[in-house]
Design a protein around this motif. Structure first.
Motif, short mmCIF file in Angstrom:
data_model
loop_
_atom_site.label_atom_id
_atom_site.label_comp_id
_atom_site.label_asym_id
_atom_site.label_seq_id
_atom_site.Cartn_x
_atom_site.Cartn_y
_atom_site.Cartn_z
N ASP A 1 6.70 9.97 -0.59
CA ASP A 1 8.03 9.15 -0.67
C ASP A 1 8.12 8.40 0.72
O ASP A 1 8.60 7.22 0.44
N TRP A 2 7.70 8.97 1.74
CA TRP A 2 7.45 7.74 2.76
C TRP A 2 6.91 6.87 2.96
O TRP A 2 7.22 5.77 3.36
N SER A 3 5.90 6.68 1.96
CA SER A 3 4.87 5.61 2.03
C SER A 3 5.48 4.45 1.32
O SER A 3 5.37 3.07 1.62
N GLU A 4 6.57 4.67 0.54
CA GLU A 4 7.32 3.95 -0.53
C GLU A 4 8.54 3.21 0.41
O GLU A 4 9.09 2.45 -0.13
N CYS B 1 0.82 -1.15 0.15
CA CYS B 1 -0.05 -0.07 0.13
C CYS B 1 0.93 1.22 0.02
O CYS B 1 1.80 1.45 0.76
N THR B 2 0.69 2.16 -0.85
CA THR B 2 1.30 3.31 -0.90
C THR B 2 0.27 4.49 -1.33
O THR B 2 -0.78 4.29 -1.81
N ASP B 3 0.73 5.89 -1.08
CA ASP B 3 -0.25 6.88 -1.30
C ASP B 3 0.00 8.06 -1.98
O ASP B 3 -0.49 9.42 -2.17
N GLY B 4 1.44 7.62 -2.74
CA GLY B 4 2.03 8.79 -3.59
C GLY B 4 3.02 9.62 -2.92
O GLY B 4 3.85 10.43 -3.36
#
Length: 267
Positions: free
Chosen positions: A145-148, A140-143
């Motif tokens: 950088d930290w979510s990646e 799951c990512t949200d666009g």
């Protein structure tokens, strides 16, 4: 990837699910399996030890696990155990919303803050069945950088355990009206999937979900796809020092039908 799988147990019934998941992870990586028994106070130590002994009896009989116990502050004990063997994956159960929830959440936050690697959390609704690990891994990512930050850990799990990665993002329908088309909103997630394919010898898919409550949509999708784990980062760097696990991650961990692999971004 991991040389040791560490399972904190407090003797509660959800610990059996965490222990089952940990045993499968240890088998996949050829890792050592260690149990750290936890008690809130010296007064509860004996009962916790008795319950943990029952939960680990089969593994102890096969010489497949080591067990030791500690009394609160248990978060510090887990941190010491991680420091002693940096190549450690922590697999732990988290409580339902009851009187022990704050205790369990504080431990999870401490572990996330102290561990450079991911933590596999087994929430109150997660099931680890006879044939687990099975099903896709929802990354799951949200666009942001930290979510990646979860992506390298997802790659290790895809290789080491054999999950097929499925990149998932949740968008607000109002942000992409029908006149814009579906292509634009899927560009980001499709790119992540494309970049991920050379890193793993697995099929990689993606999907874009719609809704204003990301945690609800992720949990619903995990049920629909019979996901093995969900994988996600826990918070943006500006909030890590205050709280390790954010509201979306907490909601997913609590409601998901499967374990959730969480990792914090670097400072």
């Amino acid at each position: 990837m991991f040389e040791r799988i560490l399972v904190p147990l407090d003797g509660g019934p959800r610990g059996e699910m965490a222990l089952r998941a940990a045993e499968r992870m240890a088998a996949a990586w050829g890792a050592r399996l260690d149990v750290l028994g936890l008690a809130e106070s010296s007064g509860t130590l004996a009962s916790a030890e008795e319950a943990i002994a029952r939960q680990t009896a089969d593994l102890m009989g096969r010489g497949a696990v080591s067990v030791r116990t500690a009394v609160a502050p248990v978060g510090e004990e887990i941190t010491k155990a991680i420091d002693a063997a940096p190549s450690t994956l922590v697999v732990m159960a988290t409580s339902a919303k009851n009187r022990t929830a704050a205790f369990a959440e504080s431990i999870a936050d401490t572990v996330l803050r102290s561990s450079a690697g991911p933590v596999l959390l087994v929430g109150p609704h997660a099931e680890v069945g006879e044939f687990w690990p099975t099903g896709p891994m929802l990354v799951c990512t949200d666009g942001s950088d930290w979510s990646e930050a979860i992506i390298p850990h997802a790659a290790a799990f895809a290789d080491g355990v054999g999950f097929d990665p499925w990149f998932v993002s949740v968008t607000d329908p109002a942000a992409f009206p029908a006149s814009v088309g579906a292509g634009m909103e899927s560009n980001y997630t499709a790119r992540l999937a494309d970049d991920f394919r050379p890193k793993v010898n697995r099929q990689v898919n993606f999907d874009v979900l719609h809704g204003t409550h990301p945690a609800d949509r992720i949990v619903e999708y995990a049920r629909t796809t019979a996901a093995g784990p969900v994988a996600m980062a826990t918070h943006g760097p500006t909030r890590i020092r205050r709280l390790a696990m954010g509201s979306v991650a907490k909601r997913v961990v609590h409601d998901a039908p499967c374990p959730v692999l969480v990792a914090r971004p670097g400072d």
